[in-house]
Motif scaffolding. Structure first.
Motif, short mmCIF file in Angstrom:
data_model
loop_
_atom_site.label_atom_id
_atom_site.label_comp_id
_atom_site.label_asym_id
_atom_site.label_seq_id
_atom_site.Cartn_x
_atom_site.Cartn_y
_atom_site.Cartn_z
N ASN A 96 -37.67 -10.87 -22.34
CA ASN A 96 -39.07 -10.99 -22.78
C ASN A 96 -39.15 -10.99 -24.31
N SER A 97 -40.37 -10.99 -24.87
CA SER A 97 -40.48 -11.25 -26.30
C SER A 97 -39.87 -10.13 -27.14
N LEU A 98 -40.03 -8.89 -26.70
CA LEU A 98 -39.40 -7.81 -27.46
C LEU A 98 -37.88 -7.91 -27.34
N GLY A 99 -37.41 -8.34 -26.17
CA GLY A 99 -35.98 -8.55 -25.98
C GLY A 99 -35.45 -9.57 -26.98
N GLY A 140 -37.01 -17.11 -24.62
CA GLY A 140 -36.44 -15.97 -23.93
C GLY A 140 -35.19 -16.33 -23.13
#
Lengths: 350, 452, 80
Positions: free
Chosen positions: C27-30, C13
């Protein structure tokens, strides 16, 4: 060396920047111990504290929550760290975090962490806002000072002072104001950062002297080294200093530690007024100063002694130190790879 | 294949000096239950926003406070400060624990009577007592704490007219090192005003001086100020005994104990700063026990602390109405509760938690209330994980001064529920509706029909 | 609309913009979105790929994505 004792010490204040925290100086003292083989766990608030990147001094670094997030957040974080590191002693090096560590002490003791720090009463008694009372109680001259909580109170209070006047924060920051407008600017600047109260203090023209010392918490001064700042940076911090032999300073320090039964490191800041030669107490800082390594260089390793005291080892008070030793502060550009910065900013430990 | 749990994407610039997620661990831990009741089901059943009182917390806090004083001093009485929270159910929990009532207006006085508090257990404080109020208090034998000379003279006249004796105390203001000095209430100690008032009462025909009262300020973080105050009141009591051979029955130390809320402008968290009940009790009882009273003359110690007894027991549940980006890129969040019902957000940085499981990643957020008014800001900056429209939050420690200082402005006041010690939920104040608000209004006849 | 070329994204990240030396956390979706933005240019494509693998409705997803991209623009991470 085989016969040294292994010990793990956690240290805060790794911000060895232009207005430095004491952490790196404390660590240098510990690393030079003949008694201990010290593993250092750095505790950092900010990801650019230089100590984080000093591999030769700091073995492992964890980020910790800023004191304003409260006691529970800090305890939770330290409990997590303790499970991995088995810390024996923590040496806090910031004024602003000390209240939190005082409250945490019994909890930290339970998980095997030792501290030698002042009590809540000792800490509060020396708060800048209480200096007048403090001076009376310990029979020490202090500059006239007053705590104010609002800009109106500031204006009222300033009528009692001559300019220039010193405007100070509760924990940090002090500025010399030459007019009411200066004073107001500093009031806003300091209160935005450290909150109220703001302290107005009489300006004493003279030379500044400082003492770094260590109390055992039972009324014995374990060591003390007085210093005169020979040159200041534009922020008013010591650029260079020299150890001096002044029995008056040592007696004052000894009286204070003996009477208050101070536990832990401390720094006393005094001003010798030019015209009268009188000593005025400006501040008592409840931790080692950033220049504590001068004491080590003069033959009194206060950080090592503090760890021994915290661990209940036998320690003899030191009286002797080298007079006329100087410290000169210098800055140094470390070259660091981005991965360490990434580690600390993403995972909070490195 | 099952889908991954969704969490809004976040990106934050790393700045030196800005703490990362480790800085705020405690603030965004979700609070999913209050007294074991799910927040979600409370909102489903009673609506949002919703005030929730936890009865067990009130009782635990009261008992802790009482214990702190009663283990240090032989004769202790608490009086519940109505203005702090006068929802009847709340008052009655305190009364059932043994607390008297402490009121500061005719309205509060009658509320206490209606709650079944005997007249001699209602302490009547404050600068606002009408002649009618005073008569009622004299008839009921309530201790009247005189605030100013005009009130003292009114009371002399009234008792003469009624030909009845009144039980009185005076409120004393004094320098305890606390700023600002609350010299607007009561008679000053240092300039001798309080002694003047005492003499007048002693020499009056129908007034019995039974107590001395002080209330040194609010949110007092230095317990030592109470030591100074108790010493000065005790000194007055002993002088009265010596000069007039008159025993003072009680010393009322008022309130002002801090709760664990964090005041705006405070660097450290309120949870770390607030003294404990034991800290306050140590100072007050130490002063009284060492003042020079003989053991049989030790006066009753009355305490009127409000905030510290009720703040923790109250929570406000609310819901996200919208998320919004401000022009400078900051995230903002609009909630369904604002300063209209959360008055204390003017002086506290309230602790606010999400009410459902949430991401560890947080973003600085401005939290607005729903009012179409620029002042409606709950938190100028709070670090929160992303919450979606419809998600719930819990505002902690709001039991004091909100359910009395709330106002009907732009929107209506919501329900208040109390979770009892068995975990059952009771509505203790209904939500308001248009009819309730309009009931008091009278529209002149000629304005009844409008034609648009 | 595309992510600028040299932006370094690590799985943890950590995001680094070598052009001006700024760094970020996401974050992970980012991370997933940033990776897609390296090649894909339409928000519709990205939205539909998120909906395929995450438990989310299209309105929430679209709102969040647009907000995210606006922030990326503000951080100078997007090419016109």
């Amino acid at each position: 060396m085989k016969n040294k004792k292994d010990i793990t010490v956690a240290v805060t204040g790794l911000n060895a920047i232009d207005s430095p925290g004491p952490g790196v100086a404390v660590i240098r003292g510990l690393k030079e111990s003949d008694f201990y083989n010290v593993k250092i766990v750095g505790l950092a608030y900010e990801i650019l504290e230089p100590g984080i990147y000093m591999d030769e001094l700091v073995d492992k670094v964890y980020q910790i929550p800023i004191p304003s997030s409260g006691f529970d957040a800090m305890l939770e974080r330290l409990t997590y760290i303790q499970a991995k590191e088995k810390i024996d002693v923590i040496i806090p090096n910031f004024d602003a975090e000390l209240m939190t560590f005082i409250k945490l002490k019994p909890h930290l003791n339970k998980i095997g962490i030792h501290l030698l720090i002042p009590t809540k009463e000792q800490f509060e008694e020396r708060l800048k806002g209480n200096l007048n009372e403090f001076g009376k109680k310990h029979d020490i001259k202090v500059p006239q000072s007053e705590s104010v909580y609002s800009i109106n109170e500031l204006e009222d209070a300033l009528e009692e002072f001559d300019y220039p006047v010193v405007i100070k924060g509760k924990f940090y920051d002090a500025y010399v104001a030459h007019s009411i407008n200066d004073a107001k600017d500093y009031f806003f600047k300091i209160s935005a950062k450290w909150g109220a109260p703001i302290i107005i203090q009489e300006f004493i023209k003279g030379h500044e002297f400082n003492v770094t010392a260590l109390g055992d918490g039972k009324g014995v001064m374990m060591g003390a080294v007085p210093m005169r700042k020979t040159f200041l940076t534009d922020k008013g911090k010591a650029w260079a200093g020299i150890s001096i032999d002044d029995p008056k300073l040592l007696k004052m320090t000894n009286d204070f530690i003996t009477k208050s039964k101070w536990g832990g490191g401390l720094e006393i800041e005094l001003m010798k007024e030019d015209k009268s030669g009188d000593l005025f107490l400006l501040e008592i800082n409840p931790r080692f100063p950033a220049w504590v390594y001068l004491a080590v260089g003069c033959g009194q390793n206060h950080p090592e002694m503090l760890v021994k005291l915290a661990m209940n080892e036998e320690v003899k008070p030191l009286k002797k130190y080298d007079v006329g030793k100087m410290f000169i502060r210098y800055s140094y550009d470390m070259i660091c790879d981005l991965d360490k910065y990434e580690q600390i900013s993403i995972h909070g430990e490195v | 294949m099952s889908k991954l749990k969704y969490e809004s994407p976040i990106i934050k610039q790393i700045n030196a000096g800005i703490t990362s997620k480790f800085g705020e661990l405690s603030t965004h831990k979700p609070t999913t239950h209050i007294a074991n009741v799910p927040v979600k089901s409370l909102i489903e059943k009673y609506g949002s926003p919703l005030f929730v009182i936890n009865e067990q917390t009130i009782r635990n806090t009261y008992q802790e406070a009482y214990h702190a004083f009663s283990t240090r001093y032989p004769n202790v009485q608490f009086a519940w400060s109505y203005k702090t929270n006068y929802i009847n159910a709340v008052c009655k929990v305190f009364h059932s624990e043994g607390a008297w009532a402490e009121v500061v207006s005719g309205f509060e006085y009658k509320k206490a009577l209606d709650n079944g508090v005997p007249g001699d257990k209602i302490i009547f404080n404050g600068p606002d007592k009408s002649d009618e109020d005073l008569k009622l208090a004299v008839e009921n034998g309530s201790p009247i704490h005189i605030d100013h000379f005009d009130e003292l003279y009114s009371l002399i006249t009234i008792t003469d007219q009624l030909d009845k004796r009144a039980k009185v105390a005076i409120r004393v203001n004094m320098d305890t090192g606390i700023k600002p000095l609350w010299d607007r209430f009561g008679f000053n100690y240092e300039n001798g005003q309080s002694w003047e008032a005492i003499k007048k009462i002693i020499f009056s025909k129908n007034l019995d001086l039974i107590g001395l009262h002080t209330h040194i300020g609010t949110f007092i973080l230095d317990p030592n100020a109470y030591y100074i105050a108790a010493t000065k009141l005790a000194d007055l009591a002993i002088n009265i005994k010596n000069k007039f051979k008159h025993d003072i029955q009680y010393i009322d130390m008022g309130g002002g104990f801090a709760s664990k809320n964090t005041l705006k402008g405070s660097y450290l968290s309120g949870t770390d700063l607030a003294p404990s009940f034991s800290d306050y009790a140590d100072n007050i009882t130490h002063a009284l026990l060492n003042a020079g009273f003989s053991s049989e003359d030790l006066p009753l110690l009355i305490l009127e602390t409000g905030r510290a007894l009720i703040d923790d027991a109250g929570s406000l549940l609310g819901t996200v109405l919208a998320n919004k980006r401000l022009s400078d890129g900051r995230r903002s969040m609009i909630m369904d509760f604002g300063v209209n019902i959360l008055f204390t957000s003017f002086w506290y940085n309230h602790l606010i938690s999400p009410a459902q499981e949430c991401s560890l990643y947080t973003e600085e957020t401005v939290m607005y209330g729903p009012l179409c008014m620029n002042i409606d800001v709950i938190r100028e900056s709070i670090s929160l994980p992303p919450l979606n429209k419809g998600d719930h939050v819990v505002v902690h420690r709001i039991g004091a001064y909100n359910m009395t200082q709330w106002m009907q402005f732009i929107t209506l006041r919501p329900k208040v529920v109390m979770i009892d010690t068995d975990g059952k939920t009771h509505v203790i104040r209904e939500s308001e509706n248009n009819e309730y608000i309009s009931k008091l209004e009278i529209t002149p006849k000629y304005l009844e029909h409008i034609d648009l | 609309m595309k992510l600028k070329k040299n932006i370094a994204i690590s799985e943890s990240g950590f995001v680094f913009n070598p052009e001006i030396g700024t760094s970020f956390t996401t974050n992970s979706l980012g991370v997933a979105i940033l990776k897609q933005l390296k090649t894909k240019t339409s928000t519709e494509e990205i939205t539909s790929s998120i909906i395929k693998s995450y438990d989310v409705d299209s309105i929430t997803c679209e709102k969040d994505l647009e907000d995210f991209i606006r922030i990326l623009e503000q951080f100078n991470l997007i090419e016109d």
